[in-house]
Design a protein around this motif. Structure first.
Motif, PDB file in Angstrom:
ATOM      1  N   VAL A   1     -10.085  -1.475  -9.418  1.00 31.30           N
ATOM      2  CA  VAL A   1      -8.886  -1.017 -10.101  1.00 31.30           C
ATOM      3  C   VAL A   1      -7.726  -1.422  -9.205  1.00 31.30           C
ATOM      4  O   VAL A   1      -7.506  -0.826  -8.142  1.00 31.30           O
ATOM      5  CB  VAL A   1      -8.898   0.507 -10.328  1.00 31.30           C
ATOM      6  N   LEU A   2      -7.019  -2.483  -9.622  1.00 29.47           N
ATOM      7  CA  LEU A   2      -5.920  -2.998  -8.831  1.00 29.47           C
ATOM      8  C   LEU A   2      -4.611  -2.361  -9.279  1.00 29.47           C
ATOM      9  O   LEU A   2      -4.395  -2.143 -10.469  1.00 29.47           O
ATOM     10  CB  LEU A   2      -5.856  -4.519  -8.946  1.00 29.47           C
ATOM     11  N   LEU A   3      -3.757  -2.066  -8.323  1.00 30.02           N
ATOM     12  CA  LEU A   3      -2.508  -1.372  -8.597  1.00 30.02           C
ATOM     13  C   LEU A   3      -1.320  -2.273  -8.297  1.00 30.02           C
ATOM     14  O   LEU A   3      -1.282  -2.938  -7.262  1.00 30.02           O
ATOM     15  CB  LEU A   3      -2.401  -0.112  -7.737  1.00 30.02           C
ATOM     16  N   ASP A   4      -0.353  -2.258  -9.199  1.00 26.15           N
ATOM     17  CA  ASP A   4       0.859  -3.030  -9.013  1.00 26.15           C
ATOM     18  C   ASP A   4       1.983  -2.346  -9.785  1.00 26.15           C
ATOM     19  O   ASP A   4       1.734  -1.469 -10.619  1.00 26.15           O
ATOM     20  CB  ASP A   4       0.654  -4.464  -9.525  1.00 26.15           C
ATOM     21  N   GLY A   5       3.199  -2.744  -9.517  1.00 24.48           N
ATOM     22  CA  GLY A   5       4.341  -2.254 -10.277  1.00 24.48           C
ATOM     23  C   GLY A   5       4.420  -0.741 -10.348  1.00 24.48           C
ATOM     24  O   GLY A   5       4.199  -0.042  -9.368  1.00 24.48           O
ATOM     25  N   ASP A   6       4.724  -0.223 -11.545  1.00 21.73           N
ATOM     26  CA  ASP A   6       4.905   1.209 -11.719  1.00 21.73           C
ATOM     27  C   ASP A   6       3.612   1.994 -11.464  1.00 21.73           C
ATOM     28  O   ASP A   6       3.673   3.118 -10.959  1.00 21.73           O
ATOM     29  CB  ASP A   6       5.439   1.523 -13.119  1.00 21.73           C
ATOM     30  N   ALA A   7       2.470   1.400 -11.781  1.00 24.10           N
ATOM     31  CA  ALA A   7       1.193   2.094 -11.525  1.00 24.10           C
ATOM     32  C   ALA A   7       1.034   2.364 -10.028  1.00 24.10           C
ATOM     33  O   ALA A   7       0.519   3.418  -9.633  1.00 24.10           O
ATOM     34  CB  ALA A   7       0.024   1.268 -12.050  1.00 24.10           C
ATOM     35  N   TRP A   8       1.496   1.451  -9.202  1.00 26.95           N
ATOM     36  CA  TRP A   8       1.431   1.633  -7.743  1.00 26.95           C
ATOM     37  C   TRP A   8       2.516   2.606  -7.293  1.00 26.95           C
ATOM     38  O   TRP A   8       2.260   3.528  -6.524  1.00 26.95           O
ATOM     39  CB  TRP A   8       1.567   0.284  -7.054  1.00 26.95           C
ATOM     40  N   GLN A   9       3.736   2.421  -7.772  1.00 30.47           N
ATOM     41  CA  GLN A   9       4.847   3.278  -7.369  1.00 30.47           C
ATOM     42  C   GLN A   9       4.616   4.742  -7.752  1.00 30.47           C
ATOM     43  O   GLN A   9       5.111   5.643  -7.077  1.00 30.47           O
ATOM     44  CB  GLN A   9       6.156   2.763  -7.978  1.00 30.47           C
ATOM     45  N   ALA A  10       3.859   4.972  -8.804  1.00 32.00           N
ATOM     46  CA  ALA A  10       3.586   6.343  -9.242  1.00 32.00           C
ATOM     47  C   ALA A  10       2.904   7.167  -8.155  1.00 32.00           C
ATOM     48  O   ALA A  10       3.133   8.378  -8.056  1.00 32.00           O
ATOM     49  CB  ALA A  10       2.734   6.334 -10.509  1.00 32.00           C
ATOM     50  N   TYR A  11       2.084   6.537  -7.326  1.00 37.56           N
ATOM     51  CA  TYR A  11       1.417   7.286  -6.255  1.00 37.56           C
ATOM     52  C   TYR A  11       2.438   7.862  -5.278  1.00 37.56           C
ATOM     53  O   TYR A  11       2.256   8.957  -4.750  1.00 37.56           O
ATOM     54  CB  TYR A  11       0.385   6.416  -5.540  1.00 37.56           C
TER      55      TYR A  11
ATOM     56  N   PRO B   1     -11.481   1.982  11.108  1.00 38.03           N
ATOM     57  CA  PRO B   1     -11.797   0.787  10.318  1.00 38.03           C
ATOM     58  C   PRO B   1     -10.758  -0.312  10.547  1.00 38.03           C
ATOM     59  O   PRO B   1      -9.676  -0.063  11.072  1.00 38.03           O
ATOM     60  CB  PRO B   1     -11.726   1.309   8.879  1.00 38.03           C
ATOM     61  N   GLU B   2     -11.094  -1.501  10.118  1.00 37.51           N
ATOM     62  CA  GLU B   2     -10.157  -2.641  10.146  1.00 37.51           C
ATOM     63  C   GLU B   2      -9.455  -2.740   8.800  1.00 37.51           C
ATOM     64  O   GLU B   2      -8.997  -3.805   8.414  1.00 37.51           O
ATOM     65  CB  GLU B   2     -10.932  -3.930  10.432  1.00 37.51           C
ATOM     66  N   GLN B   3      -9.380  -1.651   8.083  1.00 38.28           N
ATOM     67  CA  GLN B   3      -8.882  -1.608   6.707  1.00 38.28           C
ATOM     68  C   GLN B   3      -7.644  -0.733   6.610  1.00 38.28           C
ATOM     69  O   GLN B   3      -7.702   0.452   6.950  1.00 38.28           O
ATOM     70  CB  GLN B   3      -9.976  -1.049   5.784  1.00 38.28           C
ATOM     71  N   ASP B   4      -6.537  -1.285   6.144  1.00 38.53           N
ATOM     72  CA  ASP B   4      -5.365  -0.464   5.840  1.00 38.53           C
ATOM     73  C   ASP B   4      -5.668   0.368   4.595  1.00 38.53           C
ATOM     74  O   ASP B   4      -6.298  -0.133   3.660  1.00 38.53           O
ATOM     75  CB  ASP B   4      -4.168  -1.352   5.517  1.00 38.53           C
TER      76      ASP B   4
ATOM     77  N   HIS C   1      -6.925   1.121  -0.944  1.00 39.41           N
ATOM     78  CA  HIS C   1      -7.024   0.097   0.095  1.00 39.41           C
ATOM     79  C   HIS C   1      -5.904  -0.907  -0.096  1.00 39.41           C
ATOM     80  O   HIS C   1      -5.594  -1.305  -1.221  1.00 39.41           O
ATOM     81  CB  HIS C   1      -8.351  -0.652   0.007  1.00 39.41           C
ATOM     82  N   LEU C   2      -5.335  -1.324   1.011  1.00 41.66           N
ATOM     83  CA  LEU C   2      -4.363  -2.414   1.013  1.00 41.66           C
ATOM     84  C   LEU C   2      -5.092  -3.596   1.644  1.00 41.66           C
ATOM     85  O   LEU C   2      -5.459  -3.544   2.817  1.00 41.66           O
ATOM     86  CB  LEU C   2      -3.131  -2.019   1.819  1.00 41.66           C
ATOM     87  N   ASN C   3      -5.350  -4.610   0.856  1.00 49.79           N
ATOM     88  CA  ASN C   3      -6.151  -5.747   1.300  1.00 49.79           C
ATOM     89  C   ASN C   3      -5.248  -6.921   1.656  1.00 49.79           C
ATOM     90  O   ASN C   3      -4.346  -7.268   0.896  1.00 49.79           O
ATOM     91  CB  ASN C   3      -7.138  -6.135   0.206  1.00 49.79           C
ATOM     92  N   TYR C   4      -5.512  -7.510   2.829  1.00 45.53           N
ATOM     93  CA  TYR C   4      -4.674  -8.578   3.368  1.00 45.53           C
ATOM     94  C   TYR C   4      -5.513  -9.773   3.796  1.00 45.53           C
ATOM     95  O   TYR C   4      -6.672  -9.618   4.204  1.00 45.53           O
ATOM     96  CB  TYR C   4      -3.923  -8.072   4.622  1.00 45.53           C
ATOM     97  N   ARG C   5      -4.890 -10.944   3.770  1.00 44.27           N
ATOM     98  CA  ARG C   5      -5.460 -12.140   4.389  1.00 44.27           C
ATOM     99  C   ARG C   5      -5.235 -12.042   5.892  1.00 44.27           C
ATOM    100  O   ARG C   5      -4.445 -11.204   6.367  1.00 44.27           O
ATOM    101  CB  ARG C   5      -4.779 -13.398   3.843  1.00 44.27           C
ATOM    102  N   SER C   6      -5.882 -12.912   6.644  1.00 41.73           N
ATOM    103  CA  SER C   6      -5.761 -12.852   8.101  1.00 41.73           C
ATOM    104  C   SER C   6      -4.331 -13.094   8.582  1.00 41.73           C
ATOM    105  O   SER C   6      -3.964 -12.655   9.665  1.00 41.73           O
ATOM    106  CB  SER C   6      -6.719 -13.846   8.760  1.00 41.73           C
ATOM    107  N   ASP C   7      -3.486 -13.771   7.787  1.00 39.02           N
ATOM    108  CA  ASP C   7      -2.096 -14.003   8.189  1.00 39.02           C
ATOM    109  C   ASP C   7      -1.180 -12.839   7.833  1.00 39.02           C
ATOM    110  O   ASP C   7       0.025 -12.896   8.054  1.00 39.02           O
ATOM    111  CB  ASP C   7      -1.559 -15.300   7.590  1.00 39.02           C
TER     112      ASP C   7
END
Length: 178
Positions: free
Chosen positions: A9-19, A122-125, A136-142
């Motif tokens: 379940v990926l969150l973006d836009g208003d769905a993310w801001q609602a948290y 963990p190594e996980q934000d 979870h906030l998932n990132y590339r190595s950069d």
């Protein structure tokens, strides 16, 4: 990054801001990366690295959010993992970002792991809202963000343990930087 065979379940836009609008008691972030490459910050990071003055009203909308939650008795806390020497992005956070967040009411804690063995974090934000909802906030190595993933049926005790371990190992930002 599906968890337990479920569709993410990926969150973006208003769905993310609602948290950030709707949490009732607490929001906690474990921040583990040393560099974040966020498009919305590209210009201000570039300006900071070029020696520019911090812009008037920098991060004002985020600071308003923090203040509103603080006035309502809701807590916002971060545990930022750091390794010395700080990356250029880390210096940007310490000089331009974190002081304003703290002044607005965010409890910003620093966990310096430069000379410590693995603390078991963990190594996980992630964000933990109201001690029950995990994103979870998932990132590339950069440091480029891939996505924000709502974890369905999380083992909340694991995240609470990580939160508590990080905070037990931390010092307040105002103490750390002196």
């Amino acid at each position: 990054m599906p968890v337990g065979g479920s569709d993410p379940v990926l969150l973006d836009g208003d769905a993310w801001q609602a948290y950030f609008r709707d949490f009732k008691r607490s929001a906690f972030r474990l921040e583990v990366h040393q560099t974040y490459t966020m498009p919305a910050e590209a210009e201000t990071v570039r300006d900071f690295l070029a020696g520019a003055e911090k812009p008037e009203g920098f991060n004002a909308s985020w600071h308003r959010t923090i203040r509103e939650h603080a006035r309502a008795g809701r807590t916002m806390t971060r545990a930022k993992i750091v390794r010395r020497p700080l990356t250029p992005y880390g210096r940007y956070l310490f000089e331009w970002c974190i002081p304003g967040n703290v002044a607005a009411g965010e409890d910003y804690q620093i966990v310096d792991v430069t000379e410590r063995p693995n603390l078991g974090l963990p190594e996980q934000d992630f964000w933990l809202f109201d001690e029950s909802t995990v994103v979870h906030l998932n990132y590339r190595s950069d440091g480029t963000q891939i996505n924000r993933e709502l974890i369905q049926n999380p083992d909340v005790n694991k995240y609470l343990t990580w939160r508590d371990l990080a905070l037990e190992s931390a010092v307040p930002f105002s103490v750390y930087r002196t």
